[in-house]
Design a protein around this motif. Structure first.
Motif, PDB file in Angstrom:
ATOM      1  N   ARG A 150       3.265   5.348  -0.998  1.00  0.00           N
ATOM      2  CA  ARG A 150       2.329   4.375  -1.565  1.00  0.00           C
ATOM      3  C   ARG A 150       2.009   3.274  -0.561  1.00  0.00           C
ATOM      4  O   ARG A 150       0.867   2.811  -0.471  1.00  0.00           O
ATOM      5  N   ARG A 151       2.999   2.857   0.207  1.00  0.00           N
ATOM      6  CA  ARG A 151       2.782   1.748   1.132  1.00  0.00           C
ATOM      7  C   ARG A 151       1.913   2.134   2.324  1.00  0.00           C
ATOM      8  O   ARG A 151       1.411   1.259   3.036  1.00  0.00           O
ATOM      9  N   LEU A 152       1.739   3.421   2.573  1.00  0.00           N
ATOM     10  CA  LEU A 152       0.813   3.838   3.626  1.00  0.00           C
ATOM     11  C   LEU A 152      -0.602   3.329   3.359  1.00  0.00           C
ATOM     12  O   LEU A 152      -1.376   3.103   4.284  1.00  0.00           O
ATOM     13  N   ARG A 153      -0.928   3.136   2.089  1.00  0.00           N
ATOM     14  CA  ARG A 153      -2.278   2.692   1.722  1.00  0.00           C
ATOM     15  C   ARG A 153      -2.412   1.168   1.732  1.00  0.00           C
ATOM     16  O   ARG A 153      -3.502   0.644   1.535  1.00  0.00           O
ATOM     17  N   TYR A 154      -1.311   0.456   1.962  1.00  0.00           N
ATOM     18  CA  TYR A 154      -1.342  -1.005   1.957  1.00  0.00           C
ATOM     19  C   TYR A 154      -2.040  -1.538   3.213  1.00  0.00           C
ATOM     20  O   TYR A 154      -1.979  -0.948   4.296  1.00  0.00           O
ATOM     21  N   ALA A 155      -2.681  -2.701   3.058  1.00  0.00           N
ATOM     22  CA  ALA A 155      -3.154  -3.475   4.205  1.00  0.00           C
ATOM     23  C   ALA A 155      -1.997  -4.348   4.695  1.00  0.00           C
ATOM     24  O   ALA A 155      -1.057  -4.637   3.938  1.00  0.00           O
ATOM     25  N   PRO A 156      -2.002  -4.781   5.965  1.00  0.00           N
ATOM     26  CA  PRO A 156      -0.879  -5.588   6.482  1.00  0.00           C
ATOM     27  C   PRO A 156      -0.560  -6.824   5.660  1.00  0.00           C
ATOM     28  O   PRO A 156       0.602  -7.198   5.524  1.00  0.00           O
ATOM     29  N   ASN A 157      -1.586  -7.475   5.078  1.00  0.00           N
ATOM     30  CA  ASN A 157      -1.320  -8.713   4.341  1.00  0.00           C
ATOM     31  C   ASN A 157      -0.583  -8.483   3.024  1.00  0.00           C
ATOM     32  O   ASN A 157      -0.164  -9.431   2.367  1.00  0.00           O
ATOM     33  N   GLN A 158      -0.393  -7.217   2.635  1.00  0.00           N
ATOM     34  CA  GLN A 158       0.303  -6.915   1.391  1.00  0.00           C
ATOM     35  C   GLN A 158       1.807  -6.719   1.601  1.00  0.00           C
ATOM     36  O   GLN A 158       2.522  -6.450   0.641  1.00  0.00           O
ATOM     37  N   LEU A 159       2.277  -6.843   2.826  1.00  0.00           N
ATOM     38  CA  LEU A 159       3.695  -6.663   3.122  1.00  0.00           C
ATOM     39  C   LEU A 159       4.291  -7.950   3.675  1.00  0.00           C
ATOM     40  O   LEU A 159       3.597  -8.762   4.297  1.00  0.00           O
ATOM     41  N   SER A 160       5.591  -8.137   3.446  1.00  0.00           N
ATOM     42  CA  SER A 160       6.301  -9.316   3.956  1.00  0.00           C
ATOM     43  C   SER A 160       6.494  -9.204   5.466  1.00  0.00           C
ATOM     44  O   SER A 160       6.273  -8.141   6.074  1.00  0.00           O
ATOM     45  N   GLY A 161       6.937 -10.306   6.085  1.00  0.00           N
ATOM     46  CA  GLY A 161       7.163 -10.313   7.529  1.00  0.00           C
ATOM     47  C   GLY A 161       8.182  -9.279   7.965  1.00  0.00           C
ATOM     48  O   GLY A 161       8.001  -8.591   8.977  1.00  0.00           O
ATOM     49  N   GLY A 162       9.271  -9.148   7.199  1.00  0.00           N
ATOM     50  CA  GLY A 162      10.289  -8.163   7.538  1.00  0.00           C
ATOM     51  C   GLY A 162       9.769  -6.742   7.433  1.00  0.00           C
ATOM     52  O   GLY A 162      10.054  -5.891   8.284  1.00  0.00           O
ATOM     53  N   MET A 163       8.984  -6.465   6.387  1.00  0.00           N
ATOM     54  CA  MET A 163       8.393  -5.140   6.216  1.00  0.00           C
ATOM     55  C   MET A 163       7.405  -4.835   7.339  1.00  0.00           C
ATOM     56  O   MET A 163       7.361  -3.716   7.869  1.00  0.00           O
ATOM     57  N   LEU A 164       6.597  -5.830   7.721  1.00  0.00           N
ATOM     58  CA  LEU A 164       5.627  -5.626   8.794  1.00  0.00           C
ATOM     59  C   LEU A 164       6.326  -5.324  10.116  1.00  0.00           C
ATOM     60  O   LEU A 164       5.856  -4.497  10.898  1.00  0.00           O
ATOM     61  N   GLN A 165       7.449  -5.986  10.359  1.00  0.00           N
ATOM     62  CA  GLN A 165       8.164  -5.706  11.595  1.00  0.00           C
ATOM     63  C   GLN A 165       8.734  -4.297  11.573  1.00  0.00           C
ATOM     64  O   GLN A 165       8.794  -3.617  12.606  1.00  0.00           O
ATOM     65  N   ARG A 166       9.124  -3.818  10.399  1.00  0.00           N
ATOM     66  CA  ARG A 166       9.578  -2.426  10.287  1.00  0.00           C
ATOM     67  C   ARG A 166       8.435  -1.453  10.563  1.00  0.00           C
ATOM     68  O   ARG A 166       8.631  -0.399  11.161  1.00  0.00           O
ATOM     69  N   VAL A 167       7.230  -1.821  10.114  1.00  0.00           N
ATOM     70  CA  VAL A 167       6.052  -0.989  10.405  1.00  0.00           C
ATOM     71  C   VAL A 167       5.828  -0.928  11.915  1.00  0.00           C
ATOM     72  O   VAL A 167       5.526   0.134  12.476  1.00  0.00           O
ATOM     73  N   MET A 168       5.966  -2.074  12.586  1.00  0.00           N
ATOM     74  CA  MET A 168       5.808  -2.107  14.042  1.00  0.00           C
ATOM     75  C   MET A 168       6.852  -1.220  14.720  1.00  0.00           C
ATOM     76  O   MET A 168       6.553  -0.511  15.687  1.00  0.00           O
ATOM     77  N   ILE A 169       8.078  -1.252  14.214  1.00  0.00           N
ATOM     78  CA  ILE A 169       9.131  -0.402  14.779  1.00  0.00           C
ATOM     79  C   ILE A 169       8.803   1.069  14.541  1.00  0.00           C
ATOM     80  O   ILE A 169       8.967   1.913  15.435  1.00  0.00           O
ATOM     81  N   ALA A 170       8.331   1.384  13.323  1.00  0.00           N
ATOM     82  CA  ALA A 170       7.952   2.765  13.011  1.00  0.00           C
ATOM     83  C   ALA A 170       6.865   3.254  13.954  1.00  0.00           C
ATOM     84  O   ALA A 170       6.900   4.393  14.442  1.00  0.00           O
ATOM     85  N   THR A 171       5.883   2.392  14.241  1.00  0.00           N
ATOM     86  CA  THR A 171       4.789   2.758  15.147  1.00  0.00           C
ATOM     87  C   THR A 171       5.304   2.952  16.559  1.00  0.00           C
ATOM     88  O   THR A 171       4.938   3.912  17.253  1.00  0.00           O
ATOM     89  N   ALA A 172       6.182   2.030  17.024  1.00  0.00           N
ATOM     90  CA  ALA A 172       6.708   2.105  18.386  1.00  0.00           C
ATOM     91  C   ALA A 172       7.577   3.334  18.597  1.00  0.00           C
ATOM     92  O   ALA A 172       7.613   3.908  19.689  1.00  0.00           O
ATOM     93  N   LEU A 173       8.289   3.750  17.540  1.00  0.00           N
ATOM     94  CA  LEU A 173       9.219   4.878  17.660  1.00  0.00           C
ATOM     95  C   LEU A 173       8.625   6.191  17.165  1.00  0.00           C
ATOM     96  O   LEU A 173       9.332   7.199  17.101  1.00  0.00           O
ATOM     97  N   ALA A 174       7.345   6.175  16.823  1.00  0.00           N
ATOM     98  CA  ALA A 174       6.712   7.357  16.226  1.00  0.00           C
ATOM     99  C   ALA A 174       6.888   8.608  17.085  1.00  0.00           C
ATOM    100  O   ALA A 174       7.125   9.706  16.570  1.00  0.00           O
ATOM    101  N   CYS A 175       6.778   8.458  18.385  1.00  0.00           N
ATOM    102  CA  CYS A 175       6.829   9.620  19.285  1.00  0.00           C
ATOM    103  C   CYS A 175       8.145   9.705  20.055  1.00  0.00           C
ATOM    104  O   CYS A 175       8.208  10.327  21.132  1.00  0.00           O
ATOM    105  N   ASN A 176       9.201   9.087  19.513  1.00  0.00           N
ATOM    106  CA  ASN A 176      10.530   9.122  20.136  1.00  0.00           C
ATOM    107  C   ASN A 176      10.495   8.746  21.620  1.00  0.00           C
ATOM    108  O   ASN A 176      10.850   9.550  22.497  1.00  0.00           O
ATOM    109  N   PRO A 177      10.061   7.517  21.943  1.00  0.00           N
ATOM    110  CA  PRO A 177      10.000   7.105  23.354  1.00  0.00           C
ATOM    111  C   PRO A 177      11.398   7.056  23.968  1.00  0.00           C
ATOM    112  O   PRO A 177      12.389   6.821  23.269  1.00  0.00           O
ATOM    113  N   ARG A 178      11.459   7.247  25.259  1.00  0.00           N
ATOM    114  CA  ARG A 178      12.741   7.203  25.965  1.00  0.00           C
ATOM    115  C   ARG A 178      13.116   5.772  26.315  1.00  0.00           C
ATOM    116  O   ARG A 178      14.273   5.474  26.607  1.00  0.00           O
ATOM    117  N   LEU A 179      12.116   4.857  26.291  1.00  0.00           N
ATOM    118  CA  LEU A 179      12.354   3.445  26.582  1.00  0.00           C
ATOM    119  C   LEU A 179      11.656   2.608  25.517  1.00  0.00           C
ATOM    120  O   LEU A 179      10.476   2.823  25.235  1.00  0.00           O
TER     121      LEU A 179
END
Length: 578
Positions: free
Chosen positions: A151-180
């Motif tokens: 359900r949260r995939l359909r959310y806009a960024p302003n609908q999530l708290s700061g902690g949740m948004l930072q988790r989204v950023m982590i999910a995006t950064a780690l999406a392709c399993n970077p080595r660094l």
């Protein structure tokens, strides 16, 4: 295996980068599965160093003018990123080097859904489309422990708290399993409990994938909990680096020693202030009774209220002259709403608050003034400092006279700024100096109460220490009562006489600072204190806590049950838990 090797990195800005060098000959190595913490104050060059590794500095007016950055790729080949072409870098960014930025709200596109932005990584680097990309995005959110991910995939960024948004950023950064993974101040704006969750998440993902991590921060406590190696930067140079224990326990450079001495260490109440005693029969500077703030929830513009957000519920406390009461809690707990309601910036649903000068009716009450969190956003960039200091006088119906200007000069001197500051503009001051200007402005009307809403959280540790010292000195000199809103428990320990812990809109524990911090009784207070990073907690094993803050949305007409309290000392009580 060496994953990243940086040698004699030099970065400059402007039309002649060589004459405007920001990073000056930085060198370090990072092994696979290792965490390097880069620490230093604002302007030290740590973020520019990080942005140079994946060549994002090129888009900010910077240029690498010397040195090398060798990355060992997944196939074993070694690439010098300083010589790589843009098409090659586009394939590396996100796929082999992930990056988490400090402020998620400026890193995410506000008009695109969370799902669309995460799917972009899978489309670019893995070639996934349609349902495959959506399923991969959902898995990425599941990986970072975001509940109800589909359900949260359909959310806009302003609908999530700061902690949740930072988790989204982590999910995006780690999406392709970077080595660094490069994490640039990823928890600075977060509360300690959310911060602990982000740190736990990063540590778990690092163990699972074996990635190397560069962690940029000014929080030495976090460094102690996660880093293997530390590099200290000052004025664009690496002044000291080595193993975690060696740098923290046996610092060699004077700047490292200065940084470590400026860090407010959390000492479980042992460092709490003891310089205030209540006087028998003295009236409170501020008395708050039954303060309640609710916001109606509607499905449409003309629809009836479907319920209400109970942002603040039945808050009550007394604040004495010369006393500091700290209100602590995580984002959304209601601490800032409480402060704003007292100032008249938010209309309370019910409740009463009175100063010894009378009832507070609106935000222009001269008895109560406020210092906001961000000194850069608090001052009008188009006005000179004399006009900025005159604003509260004019707002209160006064006129700027020679006596007013004399008071401006006296206050500037008192907060440690030169007299010629009156003719200057905000951009000509550093962050710490701007916050001093905000404090001077708050004192223009001789208030008895000053509300400080996260007033030092945006400052570097050494600047923060000086501002806290200034606040204590001003309090003693003018008998000010401080309402200090914060999520930083180490700072709270240094400035507060009493502490009120707020959870889900309600005070759950209140009392003398030393007693609350040394002997917490409510489960939430215990959780807050256990999450505080400390220089003494080396290689801390952060635990992921999946408990959610209860929803503050209640149906129409709902009234919470009356609270039951238990006393744990002369000035320490907590809510009884079911």
């Amino acid at each position: 295996m060496t994953l990243l090797s940086v040698k004699d990195l030099r970065v400059g800005f402007g039309q002649d980068p060589a004459k405007n060098e920001i990073v000056k000959g930085v060198s370090f190595d990072l092994e696979a599965g290792e965490t390097l913490a880069i620490v230093g104050e604002s302007g030290s060059g740590k973020s520019v160093t990080a942005l140079s590794i994946n060549r994002l500095v090129d888009f900010g007016g910077g240029r690498i003018i010397g040195g090398s950055i060798h990355l060992t790729r997944a196939d074993g080949s070694v690439l010098d990123l300083t010589q790589a072409s843009e098409p090659v870098l586009e394939k590396i960014r996100g796929a082999e080097i992930g990056m988490i930025f400090q402020e998620p709200m400026t890193s995410l596109n506000p008009v695109l859904s969370i799902g669309t932005q995460i799917e972009e990584s899978f489309r670019l680097h893995r070639g996934l489309t349609g349902r495959q990309a959506t399923a991969a995005a959902k898995d990425a959110l599941d990986r970072v422990r975001i509940p109800d991910a589909a359900r949260r995939l359909r959310y806009a960024p302003n609908q999530l708290s700061g902690g949740m948004l930072q988790r989204v950023m982590i999910a995006t950064a780690l999406a392709c399993n970077p080595r660094l993974l490069i994490a640039d101040e990823p928890t600075t704006a977060l509360d300690v409990t959310v911060q602990a969750q982000i740190m736990a998440l990063l540590a778990e993902l690092k163990r699972e994938t074996g990635m190397g991590m560069i962690f940029i921060t000014h929080d030495i406590g976090l460094v102690a909990g996660i880093a293997d190696k530390v590099m200290v930067m000052q004025a664009g140079q690496a002044v000291e680096q080595g193993a975690l224990d060696a740098v923290l326990d046996r610092p060699q450079h004077s700047y490292t020693k200065h940084l470590l001495s400026a860090v407010p260490h959390f000492e479980s109440g042992r460092a709490a202030r003891t310089d205030f005693q209540r006087k028998q029969g003295e009236p409170a500077a501020l008395s708050v009774d039954g303060l309640t703030v609710r916001f109606k929830v509607k499905n449409g513009l003309f629809s009836r209220a479907q319920g209400a957000v109970h942002a603040v519920e039945n808050v009550a406390f007394d604040l004495m002259p010369g006393e500091t009461l700290a209100i602590v809690g995580e984002s959304g707990s209601g601490k800032s709403t409480t402060a704003r309601a007292i100032l008249g910036l938010v209309k309370p649903t019910r409740g009463r608050f009175v100063t010894h000068k009378g009832s507070i009716s609106d935000a222009t009450d001269p008895a109560t003034q406020m210092v906001f969190q961000n000194p850069y956003a608090s001052l009008n960039p188009r006005l000179r400092i004399d006009s900025i200091l005159a604003e509260p006088v004019i707002a209160a119906g006064g006129k700027v006279t020679s006596e007013t200007r004399e008071k401006m000069r006296a206050l500037l001197q008192r907060v440690g700024l030169p007299e010629d500051s009156l003719e200057r503009y905000p951009h000509q001051f550093s962050g710490g100096q701007r916050q001093r200007l905000c404090i001077a402005r708050a004192l223009m009307l001789n208030p008895s109460i000053v509300v400080l809403d996260e007033a030092v959280s945006a400052l570097d540790v050494s600047v923060q220490a000086k501002v806290l010292e200034l606040l204590v000195d001003l309090q003693k000199e003018f008998g000010l009562a401080y309402l200090f809103v914060s999520h930083d428990m180490a700072v709270v320990e240094r400035i507060a006489h009493r502490i009120a812990v707020v959870y889900a809109g309600e005070i759950v524990e209140i009392g003398e600072a030393a007693s609350v911090l040394a002997n917490p009784q409510h489960s939430y207070t215990k959780r807050l204190i256990s999450a505080v990073p400390s220089i003494d907690r080396r290689n801390q094993r952060f635990e992921i806590d999946t408990r959610q803050v209860p929803s503050l949305v209640r149906p129409p007409g709902y009234e919470p049950p009356e609270a039951r309290w238990r006393d744990y000392g002369a000035d320490h009580r907590a809510r009884a838990e079911a």
